[in-house]
Enzyme design. Structure first.
Site, PDB file in Angstrom:
ATOM      1  N   ASP A  46     -21.713   4.238  12.672  1.00 32.97           N
ATOM      2  CA  ASP A  46     -21.975   4.458  14.093  1.00 32.97           C
ATOM      3  C   ASP A  46     -23.271   5.250  14.204  1.00 32.97           C
ATOM      4  OD1 ASP A  46     -19.766   4.145  16.626  1.00 32.97           O
ATOM      5  OD2 ASP A  46     -21.583   5.292  17.029  1.00 32.97           O
ATOM      6  N   ASP A  53     -28.359   3.452  12.689  1.00 29.06           N
ATOM      7  CA  ASP A  53     -28.774   2.782  13.926  1.00 29.06           C
ATOM      8  C   ASP A  53     -28.939   1.295  13.603  1.00 29.06           C
ATOM      9  OD1 ASP A  53     -29.917   1.690  16.164  1.00 29.06           O
ATOM     10  OD2 ASP A  53     -31.339   3.333  16.486  1.00 29.06           O
ATOM     11  N   ASN A  92     -18.390  -5.026  15.350  1.00 32.19           N
ATOM     12  CA  ASN A  92     -17.851  -4.553  16.630  1.00 32.19           C
ATOM     13  C   ASN A  92     -18.905  -3.893  17.524  1.00 32.19           C
ATOM     14  OD1 ASN A  92     -15.781  -3.118  18.497  1.00 32.19           O
ATOM     15  ND2 ASN A  92     -16.838  -1.425  17.470  1.00 32.19           N
ATOM     16  N   TYR A 107     -26.915  -8.689  28.063  1.00 38.40           N
ATOM     17  CA  TYR A 107     -25.662  -8.500  27.321  1.00 38.40           C
ATOM     18  C   TYR A 107     -24.899  -9.825  27.244  1.00 38.40           C
ATOM     19  CZ  TYR A 107     -20.918  -6.511  26.517  1.00 38.40           C
ATOM     20  OH  TYR A 107     -19.666  -6.209  26.035  1.00 38.40           O
ATOM     21  N   VAL A 116     -11.344  -3.425  28.454  1.00 38.33           N
ATOM     22  CA  VAL A 116     -10.518  -2.533  27.640  1.00 38.33           C
ATOM     23  C   VAL A 116     -10.777  -1.100  28.083  1.00 38.33           C
ATOM     24  CG1 VAL A 116      -9.951  -1.849  25.283  1.00 38.33           C
ATOM     25  CG2 VAL A 116     -10.802  -4.161  25.752  1.00 38.33           C
TER      26      VAL A 116
HETATM   27  N1  LIG Z   1     -14.433  -2.165  26.288  1.00 41.69           N
HETATM   28  C1  LIG Z   1     -14.491  -3.349  26.865  1.00 41.69           C
HETATM   29  O1  LIG Z   1     -13.976  -3.515  27.968  1.00 41.69           O
HETATM   30  C2  LIG Z   1     -15.162  -4.523  26.202  1.00 41.69           C
HETATM   31  C3  LIG Z   1     -15.102  -5.751  26.858  1.00 41.69           C
HETATM   32  C4  LIG Z   1     -15.684  -6.860  26.257  1.00 41.69           C
HETATM   33  C5  LIG Z   1     -16.316  -6.727  25.041  1.00 41.69           C
HETATM   34  N2  LIG Z   1     -16.372  -5.517  24.427  1.00 41.69           N
HETATM   35  C6  LIG Z   1     -17.064  -5.460  23.130  1.00 41.69           C
HETATM   36  O2  LIG Z   1     -16.260  -4.801  22.181  1.00 41.69           O
HETATM   37  C7  LIG Z   1     -17.088  -4.061  21.278  1.00 41.69           C
HETATM   38  C8  LIG Z   1     -16.695  -2.581  21.324  1.00 41.69           C
HETATM   39  O3  LIG Z   1     -16.830  -2.154  22.667  1.00 41.69           O
HETATM   40  P1  LIG Z   1     -16.429  -0.707  23.161  1.00 41.69           P
HETATM   41  O4  LIG Z   1     -15.928  -0.875  24.526  1.00 41.69           O
HETATM   42  O5  LIG Z   1     -15.610  -0.008  22.163  1.00 41.69           O
HETATM   43  O6  LIG Z   1     -17.880  -0.052  23.259  1.00 41.69           O
HETATM   44  P2  LIG Z   1     -18.289   1.472  23.066  1.00 41.69           P
HETATM   45  O7  LIG Z   1     -19.642   1.594  23.669  1.00 41.69           O
HETATM   46  O8  LIG Z   1     -17.222   2.354  23.538  1.00 41.69           O
HETATM   47  O9  LIG Z   1     -18.391   1.565  21.495  1.00 41.69           O
HETATM   48  C9  LIG Z   1     -19.363   0.870  20.787  1.00 41.69           C
HETATM   49  C10 LIG Z   1     -19.708   1.690  19.574  1.00 41.69           C
HETATM   50  O10 LIG Z   1     -20.885   1.125  18.988  1.00 41.69           O
HETATM   51  C11 LIG Z   1     -21.768   2.198  18.693  1.00 41.69           C
HETATM   52  N3  LIG Z   1     -23.151   1.785  18.743  1.00 41.69           N
HETATM   53  C12 LIG Z   1     -23.855   1.435  19.837  1.00 41.69           C
HETATM   54  N4  LIG Z   1     -25.130   1.201  19.505  1.00 41.69           N
HETATM   55  C13 LIG Z   1     -25.232   1.419  18.182  1.00 41.69           C
HETATM   56  C14 LIG Z   1     -26.315   1.351  17.266  1.00 41.69           C
HETATM   57  N5  LIG Z   1     -27.556   1.050  17.662  1.00 41.69           N
HETATM   58  N6  LIG Z   1     -26.076   1.619  15.966  1.00 41.69           N
HETATM   59  C15 LIG Z   1     -24.834   1.964  15.559  1.00 41.69           C
HETATM   60  N7  LIG Z   1     -23.775   2.041  16.382  1.00 41.69           N
HETATM   61  C16 LIG Z   1     -23.978   1.785  17.679  1.00 41.69           C
HETATM   62  C17 LIG Z   1     -21.499   3.218  19.795  1.00 41.69           C
HETATM   63  O11 LIG Z   1     -21.967   4.498  19.455  1.00 41.69           O
HETATM   64  C18 LIG Z   1     -20.014   3.136  19.943  1.00 41.69           C
HETATM   65  O12 LIG Z   1     -19.322   4.023  19.101  1.00 41.69           O
HETATM   66  C19 LIG Z   1     -18.529  -4.294  21.741  1.00 41.69           C
HETATM   67  O13 LIG Z   1     -19.087  -5.358  21.005  1.00 41.69           O
HETATM   68  C20 LIG Z   1     -18.359  -4.665  23.194  1.00 41.69           C
HETATM   69  O14 LIG Z   1     -19.434  -5.434  23.665  1.00 41.69           O
HETATM   70  C21 LIG Z   1     -15.821  -4.402  24.982  1.00 41.69           C
END
Ligand SMILES: NC(=O)c1ccc[n+]([C@@H]2O[C@H](COP(=O)([O-])OP(=O)(O)OC[C@H]3O[C@@H](n4cnc5c(N)ncnc54)[C@H](O)[C@@H]3O)[C@@H](O)[C@H]2O)c1
Length: 253
Positions: A43, A69, A96, A161, A194
């Site tokens: 992360d 990153d 993810n 996105y 979510v």
């Molecule tokens: N939560 C939702 O409702 C939802 C809905 C559809 C899809 N998603 C997808 O599920 C996955 C997880 O989503 P989430 O809701 O947990 O998102 P989130 O933003 O809560 O978590 C994503 C994680 O990725 C990390 N991250 C972001 N940019 C980064 C980088 N440059 N390098 C390393 N780490 C990085 C963030 O720090 C974070 O911990 C994502 O691919 C998101 O697009 C989520």
């Protein structure tokens, strides 16, 4: 509270999860650790990653955290190499990490376009490319890419996105075709909305109620619901599942 499944085939598996520091990724780390898998995750968030390791010490194997990153391809390749060394191989890659920052069309610059593709799409391909040799050596593997319901619904202020998330489903099919004969399965998990700390930044209580009203099911989706799908798809129970998109969206239309 329902009883959840245990997959004997996941015990001891070597799992790399990107974006494991918070939200769904945190739920994925906890779920794979609870299955007795060996987990490495990365992360950009140092504190959250370290805190998750500290509270996950009671599984059979403590997870390892690698700060990275993912927008930097060299860093992606390095973190996969580090995880492979820490775990002694990689059997399961969970792509993810993502970022759903909002934007309006008129304000998108070429640099912002590149940044959004780097954070939402490019790292998934290069992580897969870097992990495949280890999977081949292990006789097979699993890659799970995270898509999104957003472009299926056409939600506002998320063009880039949604462009990346649509591409991920196509990338999954291409990877599944090219890697199938190596016994590497590749699927997309498509979450609905979510309930994570970041999502609570975008939605008010009324907004959440609107989402639930648009779903078939009358409850919020939690990270554990997404992790349940990931565990199944990563397990040997899903041995003939590849090249597809698996929705966990409570029937959101
Ligand atoms: N939560 C939702 O409702 C939802 C809905 C559809 C899809 N998603 C997808 O599920 C996955 C997880 O989503 P989430 O809701 O947990 O998102 P989130 O933003 O809560 O978590 C994503 C994680 O990725 C990390 N991250 C972001 N940019 C980064 C980088 N440059 N390098 C390393 N780490 C990085 C963030 O720090 C974070 O911990 C994502 O691919 C998101 O697009 C989520």
């Amino acid at each position: 509270m329902t009883a959840s499944a245990t997959y004997p085939s996941l015990a001891g598996k070597r799992v790399f999860i990107s974006g494991g520091g918070s939200g769904i990724g945190e739920g994925l780390v906890e779920a794979f650790v609870a299955q007795g898998a060996r987990v490495a995750f990365c992360d950009i968030l140092q504190e959250e990653g370290a805190a998750l390791v500290a509270r996950s010490r009671n599984g059979a194997f403590a997870p390892s955290f690698h700060r990275c990153d993912l927008r930097d391809v060299n860093a992606v390749q390095q973190v996969i190499a580090d995880a492979e060394q820490t775990l002694g191989g990689i059997d399961i890659l969970v792509n993810n990490a993502g970022n759903d920052d909002r934007h309006v069309i008129a304000e998108v610059t070429p640099a912002y376009w590149d940044d959004r593709m780097a954070v939402n799409l490019r790292h998934m391909f290069f992580a897969a490319q870097a992990a495949v040799p280890a999977m081949r050596r292990a006789g097979g593997g699993v890659i799970l890419n995270f898509g999104s319901i957003s472009w299926h619904l056409g939600l506002p202020d998320l063009v880039l996105y949604q462009t990346a998330k649509a591409a991920i489903e196509g990338m999954t099919r291409g990877l599944a075709r090219d890697l199938g004969r190596d016994n590497i399965r590749v699927n997309t998990i498509v979450p609905g909305n979510v309930k994570t700390p970041r999502q609570m930044k975008w939605y008010t209580e009324e907004g959440e109620a609107e989402i639930v009203a648009s779903q078939c099911l009358d409850a919020r989706i939690l990270p554990a619901d997404i992790a349940a799908m990931a565990l199944f798809l990563a397990s040997d129970d899903a041995r003939m599942c590849t090249g597809h998109d698996y929705f966990v969206d409570a029937g959101w239309r």
